[in-house]
Write a protein that holds these residues in place. Structure first.
Motif: not given
Lengths: 317, 249
Positions: A259-270, A276-292
């Motif tokens: 789950i921990w490392s899969g969530s990273e894989f998933l957000t990367d994919l998204l 939209d570079p704005k959206v993808s930037g946002m997704i990258t930003n929330i990556q580490s808090p999201l998995r916690i």
């Protein structure tokens, strides 16, 4: 080798290393009730010990003895066990809270010592080029599979070692200490000795896991050993899998790591799919808090609906 | 058998035990009574090694035992139970009993790994003994139940069963009758009498006067941390000082 397969293999290796940590913690907490919150410290000691011993000479850090990897791993476990022994000696005679504070403090101290004392392990720049086992094969496409196999064999070995030890009068005393220390002492058991044995053996496995990590990643630096990943996550794995159940401990490690490392894989994919570079930037930003958040929610749910973990403790009949 | 001389124990200025001297004779079921706060449980904690006394001496079978750790005192064959049953919850009734025997080879890792045959044999014998004890105490049908699922009374029986597994020379019972119904109480009394008939000495704290009066001889009365008086049930009943102690005059 296909991308997915190689991803799964690396996932398996890391999950396997976590499984060794979780098995060590299960011996301490699941069977003896020892509250060790310094797992990352024992892990770090093991990782540094084998790096010092097995790497060739280097001006950047201590050691550089070029010893065989097998020997390095052995010493990883021994040194980690020794540190556990030294921590246990003064704290295990006191109430359980003291062990928690001591392990927590010492784990942080170890990380800070390696950060600030650059002559030891090259400070924050870390130690690189830690040798891999059968290095001549390391370029081969199936090398990681070989590494996975080594980890798997070690897990099986540790699993049977703990299972056999626990299903015995020795394990019965450990469980009795977990349930009620005073009663165990009043029926003639030297509680201190058993707690020390459990702490040392569990920490030896943690040191071994650190050593394996060192040789797998080939690079270590102090900020790898943050309590978030190598203490908190190990606890989540054990609680989720089922404290007091070795199979549960292993399953918990694989599940949580997936789950921990899969969530990273998933957000990367998204982030990659999004145009939209704005959206993808946002997704990258929330990556580490999201998995916690994700892990915490799952932990809450398991605690609510299966308080003994997914597997729970088996009754000995 | 058990001799206590001039024992003192303070808790932050409160004299829980003050100049306490008493003796328990071999083969007796000695009762220990007294109002709340008289120091009965503290005395048990001192005898069993949970606290070390500030002053004074405790002798058991001619050996000085004050200040020894609880596990050492158990090994002198002096065992105690607790006021509120302290069963090992997430362990089965059978495991609770099989824990007790001293000197099991399998209790060291070297034994587990290098003497498996011997350990297996001892386990078999210990299990047999545990089953006999459970049979005697009538908990056999619950042998595979977690101890936490037992009723209050059954937990008391389990405490007694634990002492039987240890087969000590002397047992300290802390309120065996508390929270136990009449029927079970009678059974407890019978069990204690039977174990006593086999040569085990008892010292027991109890508030249930019926139980004390028909089980114990002699009875020691404690008040304010030391022995007030000692005698048979009849003598205690008619002693005005005992009544005063209870009424706080």
């Amino acid at each position: 080798m296909s991308g997915i397969l190689s991803y799964l293999i690396t996932l398996g290796i890391m999950a396997g290393i976590f499984a060794i940590l979780t098995l060590g913690l299960n011996l301490q907490w699941g069977f003896t009730g020892l509250f060790n919150v310094g797992i990352a410290g024992f892990f770090a000691i093991g990782a540094y010990a084998t790096a010092f011993l097995t790497k060739g000479p280097s001006p950047e850090h201590l050691g550089g003895l070029g010893m065989p990897i097998f020997f390095g791993l052995l010493i990883s476990a021994v040194v980690s066990g020794l540190i556990a022994f030294l921590i246990g000696l003064p704290t295990l005679k006191l109430k359980e809270d003291y062990l928690a504070i001591a392990t927590l403090g010492i784990a942080e101290s170890i990380r800070l010592i390696f950060t600030n004392e650059a002559w030891l392990g090259n400070g924050n720049r870390g130690i690189k080029d830690i040798p891999k086992p059968w290095a001549e094969l390391s370029a081969a496409p199936y090398y990681n599979l070989l590494f996975l196999l080594i980890i798997f064999i070690i897990i099986v070995f540790i699993y049977f070692f703990i299972e056999k030890s626990i299903h015995s009068p020795w394990g019965r005393v450990l469980k009795a200490i977990r349930e009620d220390e005073l009663v165990t002492a009043s029926v003639g058991k030297n509680v201190f000795r058993y707690k020390l044995e459990s702490l040392v053996i569990g920490s030896m496995f943690m040191g071994l896991a650190g050593g394996l990590y060192s040789h797998y990643i080939s690079f270590i630096s102090p900020d790898v050993f943050h309590p978030m990943q190598f203490t908190f996550l190990v606890w989540v794995m054990l609680i989720l899998g089922g404290s007091g159940n070795n199979l549960g401990a292993i399953a918990g490690a694989f599940l949580v790591w997936a789950i921990w490392s899969g969530s990273e894989f998933l957000t990367d994919l998204l982030a990659r799919i999004s145009t939209d570079p704005k959206v993808s930037g946002m997704i990258t930003n929330i990556q580490s808090p999201l998995r916690i958040i994700l892990i915490s929610v799952i932990l809450e749910l398991v605690l609510l609906y299966r308080p003994d973990g997914i597997f729970g403790e088996k009754k000995i009949l | 058998m058990l001799v206590i001389k001039n024992l003192e124990k303070d808790f932050g200025g409160i004299k829980a035990i003050h100049n306490c001297s008493l003796e328990v004779k071999k083969g007796t079921i000695t009762g220990l009574i007294g109002p709340n706060g008289a120091g009965k449980t503290t005395l048990f904690n001192l005898i069993s090694g949970i606290y070390a006394p500030d002053k004074g001496e405790i002798w058991f079978n001619g050996e000085r035992i004050d200040g020894l750790k609880p596990h050492r005192i158990f090994r002198k064959r002096l065992m105690r139970t607790f006021q509120i049953s302290r069963e090992l919850q997430k362990m089965t009734v059978l495991e609770n009993l099989m824990l007790i025997p001293y000197n099991q080879d399998g209790e060291g890792l070297s034994g587990v790994w290098f003497l498996p045959g011997k350990v297996k044999k001892q386990e078999k014998n210990n299990k047999k003994r545990a089953m006999e004890v459970l049979e005697f105490i009538e908990l056999i049908h619950l042998k595979d139940e977690y101890a936490e699922n037992l009723s209050t009374g059954q937990k008391k029986l389990l405490e007694i069963a634990r002492t039987m597994m240890a087969d000590p020379e002397m047992i300290l019972l802390d309120e065996p009758g508390a929270g136990v119904n009449r029927t079970l109480m009678n059974k407890l009394v019978e069990d204690i009498k039977k174990i006593n008939a086999n040569g085990t000495t008892f010292l027991l704290i109890e508030h249930d006067m019926d139980l004390v009066m028909n089980l114990c001889d002699p009875i020691i009365v404690m008040n304010e941390g030391s022995k007030l008086t000692e005698g048979t049930a009849k003598m205690i009943k008619s002693d005005p000082r005992v009544l005063d102690a209870y009424l706080g005059v």
